[in-house]
Scaffold this motif. Structure first.
Motif, PDB file in Angstrom:
ATOM      1  N   TYR A  14      29.630  19.857  33.442  1.00  0.00           N
ATOM      2  CA  TYR A  14      28.568  18.941  33.652  1.00  0.00           C
ATOM      3  C   TYR A  14      27.801  19.274  34.766  1.00  0.00           C
ATOM      4  O   TYR A  14      26.551  19.170  34.682  1.00  0.00           O
ATOM      5  N   VAL A  15      28.382  19.655  35.904  1.00  0.00           N
ATOM      6  CA  VAL A  15      27.512  19.952  36.879  1.00  0.00           C
ATOM      7  C   VAL A  15      26.863  21.291  36.703  1.00  0.00           C
ATOM      8  O   VAL A  15      25.551  21.352  37.018  1.00  0.00           O
ATOM      9  N   TRP A  16      27.359  22.092  36.016  1.00  0.00           N
ATOM     10  CA  TRP A  16      26.529  23.468  35.588  1.00  0.00           C
ATOM     11  C   TRP A  16      25.320  23.186  34.833  1.00  0.00           C
ATOM     12  O   TRP A  16      24.151  23.695  35.061  1.00  0.00           O
ATOM     13  N   TYR A  23      35.690  31.038  37.507  1.00  0.00           N
ATOM     14  CA  TYR A  23      35.620  31.974  36.573  1.00  0.00           C
ATOM     15  C   TYR A  23      35.168  31.543  35.044  1.00  0.00           C
ATOM     16  O   TYR A  23      34.677  32.267  34.194  1.00  0.00           O
ATOM     17  N   ASN A  24      35.103  29.951  34.906  1.00  0.00           N
ATOM     18  CA  ASN A  24      34.492  29.432  33.606  1.00  0.00           C
ATOM     19  C   ASN A  24      33.041  29.641  33.541  1.00  0.00           C
ATOM     20  O   ASN A  24      32.703  30.174  32.596  1.00  0.00           O
ATOM     21  N   TYR A  25      32.483  29.503  34.663  1.00  0.00           N
ATOM     22  CA  TYR A  25      30.999  29.443  34.702  1.00  0.00           C
ATOM     23  C   TYR A  25      30.400  30.583  35.392  1.00  0.00           C
ATOM     24  O   TYR A  25      29.148  30.833  35.248  1.00  0.00           O
ATOM     25  N   ILE A  26      31.094  31.587  35.819  1.00  0.00           N
ATOM     26  CA  ILE A  26      30.342  32.815  36.535  1.00  0.00           C
ATOM     27  C   ILE A  26      29.997  33.437  35.070  1.00  0.00           C
ATOM     28  O   ILE A  26      29.004  34.519  35.209  1.00  0.00           O
ATOM     29  N   SER A  27      30.693  33.400  34.229  1.00  0.00           N
ATOM     30  CA  SER A  27      30.472  34.176  32.647  1.00  0.00           C
ATOM     31  C   SER A  27      28.976  33.588  32.490  1.00  0.00           C
ATOM     32  O   SER A  27      28.112  34.490  32.152  1.00  0.00           O
ATOM     33  N   TYR A  28      28.515  32.433  32.347  1.00  0.00           N
ATOM     34  CA  TYR A  28      27.325  31.843  32.072  1.00  0.00           C
ATOM     35  C   TYR A  28      26.391  32.277  33.151  1.00  0.00           C
ATOM     36  O   TYR A  28      25.063  32.473  32.639  1.00  0.00           O
ATOM     37  N   ARG A  29      26.441  32.621  34.244  1.00  0.00           N
ATOM     38  CA  ARG A  29      25.694  32.744  35.312  1.00  0.00           C
ATOM     39  C   ARG A  29      25.240  34.312  35.126  1.00  0.00           C
ATOM     40  O   ARG A  29      24.082  34.615  35.241  1.00  0.00           O
ATOM     41  N   LEU A  30      26.025  34.996  34.707  1.00  0.00           N
ATOM     42  CA  LEU A  30      25.660  36.570  34.593  1.00  0.00           C
ATOM     43  C   LEU A  30      25.292  36.945  33.404  1.00  0.00           C
ATOM     44  O   LEU A  30      24.629  38.038  33.187  1.00  0.00           O
ATOM     45  N   LEU A  31      25.425  36.236  32.178  1.00  0.00           N
ATOM     46  CA  LEU A  31      24.974  36.465  30.980  1.00  0.00           C
ATOM     47  C   LEU A  31      23.489  36.025  31.103  1.00  0.00           C
ATOM     48  O   LEU A  31      22.719  36.528  30.213  1.00  0.00           O
TER      49      LEU A  31
END
Length: 399
Positions: A363-365, A238-246
């Protein structure tokens, strides 16, 4: 000590307890996770990287993890209801303070304190339910508490996303603080005092002896490791799904991304469903299956289409809350005194996983984007599956 028997499902006391725990779960998780969908906004306003903006959440879950150990131990002596009520009230006031933070350093400092204060509820709630509710109803009751937590996590994320889209992240956080004050009032007036007050004030095993007892158990240490892996993977998703969808190729709005948290409704259902199923079939026979659902959902999110990402996130959410419901009730059934300490260790590992894995995957993202995040989380969930299969060999009394 009150010698009345455990509380059964369907009784007035059972309904009062579950009403209070629903408000407790709502408050803690709404206040804790309301900043998660706001991370891109914090990164923009304070000129932060994704990993830096994740600190607003990671520091809270880290200090909450530490506080859980002390709160579970202290609650055995000074009263469970008192600890939980104070936790909810303090968390609401600190959240209101976050809305007025002058800079990011101050915001992070307030979130550090928030985690410490909120640590007074989750482990104590698990121990309260384990002591008060009869064994055949414990899976259902724990599932209902986790459902309240899921609803809180969902509401905090959705409300903060929608409000911030039309106003600001400060207004969004302030609204959640006011909601937390109301939840604290409802909790205090609904929850019956512990009927094991004598046990809470009795000397009992010390902290060091209690740690040795729980860590020497054949199953509890594996459940503690499992909680670290479960929560670390779920929060990272949920942390990085936001960055993915934005970002490209999706380009969704903040409000649209926030509505993805409505998938938490699946968690509300799955926690209760898995709890009842585990009461009937045994935790050993359910845990590895629902973990498999979570892993499958994670892999589906690799597809570059909104429906696939939503479907995969939904499956992972379903599997996570089902797994957490089964594992946490297993700790409650297996642990011996001091039981609240066992719940505290489980949740210490749970939130430590949220902090460590959630921060590391930032950092992986940054370096490998979403495929890298899925690779790391997939490996961790594969390890969790191996642990669940190992737990099938435990003695039948713990199932």
């Amino acid at each position: 000590m009150n010698t009345r028997g455990p509380i059964a499902a369907g009784s007035p006391a059972f309904r009062r307890i579950n009403r209070a725990m629903a408000f407790g779960g709502f408050s803690v998780f709404a206040l804790l996770y309301c900043v998660q969908p706001l991370m891109p906004l914090l990164a923009r306003d304070f000129s932060l990287t994704p990993a830096q903006s994740s600190l607003a959440l990671s520091v809270s879950t880290a200090t909450l993890a530490v506080a859980l150990l002390a709160s579970g131990f202290l609650a055995e002596r000074i009263g469970r209801k008192q600890i939980m009520t104070a936790s909810m009230l303090g968390g609401a006031l600190l959240t209101l303070g976050c809305a007025f933070a002058a800079d990011y350093t101050q915001l992070v400092g307030l979130r550090v304190l928030l985690g410490l204060v909120l640590g007074g509820l989750p482990a104590v709630a698990m121990a309260y339910l384990s002591d008060e509710i009869e064994g055949s109803s414990l899976g259902l009751s724990m599932g209902m508490y986790i459902s309240g937590s899921a609803f809180g996590g969902m509401s905090g994320r959705v409300l903060s996303s929608v409000i911030s889209d039309y106003s600001s992240w400060r207004v969004a956080v302030g609204v959640l603080g006011v909601a937390g004050l109301y939840a604290a009032w409802e909790f205090a007036r609904s929850l019956p005092p512990s009927r094991h007050a004598g046990r809470e004030s009795a000397p009992g095993p010390g902290l060091r002896a209690g740690l040795r007892t729980h860590l020497a158990d054949a199953g509890l240490p594996w459940l503690f490791v499992l909680s670290f892996l479960l929560m670390g993977c779920f929060v990272s998703l949920y942390n990085y799904i936001s960055y993915r969808l934005l970002g490209a190729p999706f380009g969704l709005s903040q409000s649209a991304v926030g509505t993805v948290s409505l998938l938490y409704l699946l968690g509300i259902f799955s926690a209760m469903w898995a709890g009842k199923l585990a009461d009937r079939l045994g935790r050993r026979n359910v845990l590895w299956l629902v973990l498999g659902v979570m892993l499958a959902g994670l892999l589906v999110t690799l597809h570059d289409s909104v429906p696939a990402v939503v479907l995969g996130t939904g499956l992972a959410t379903f599997g996570f809350f089902a797994s957490h419901s089964v594992a946490s009730s297993w700790v409650g059934r297996r642990a011996r005194a001091p039981q609240a300490l066992a719940s505290g260790i489980y949740l210490f590992c749970y939130y430590l996983g949220s902090s460590v894995v959630g921060w590391f995957t930032g950092y992986v993202w940054e370096h490998w984007a979403w495929p890298g995040v899925v690779a790391v989380l997939g490996a961790l969930l594969a390890l969790a599956m191996a642990i669940a299969l190992r737990l099938r060999s435990l003695a039948p009394i713990s199932s």
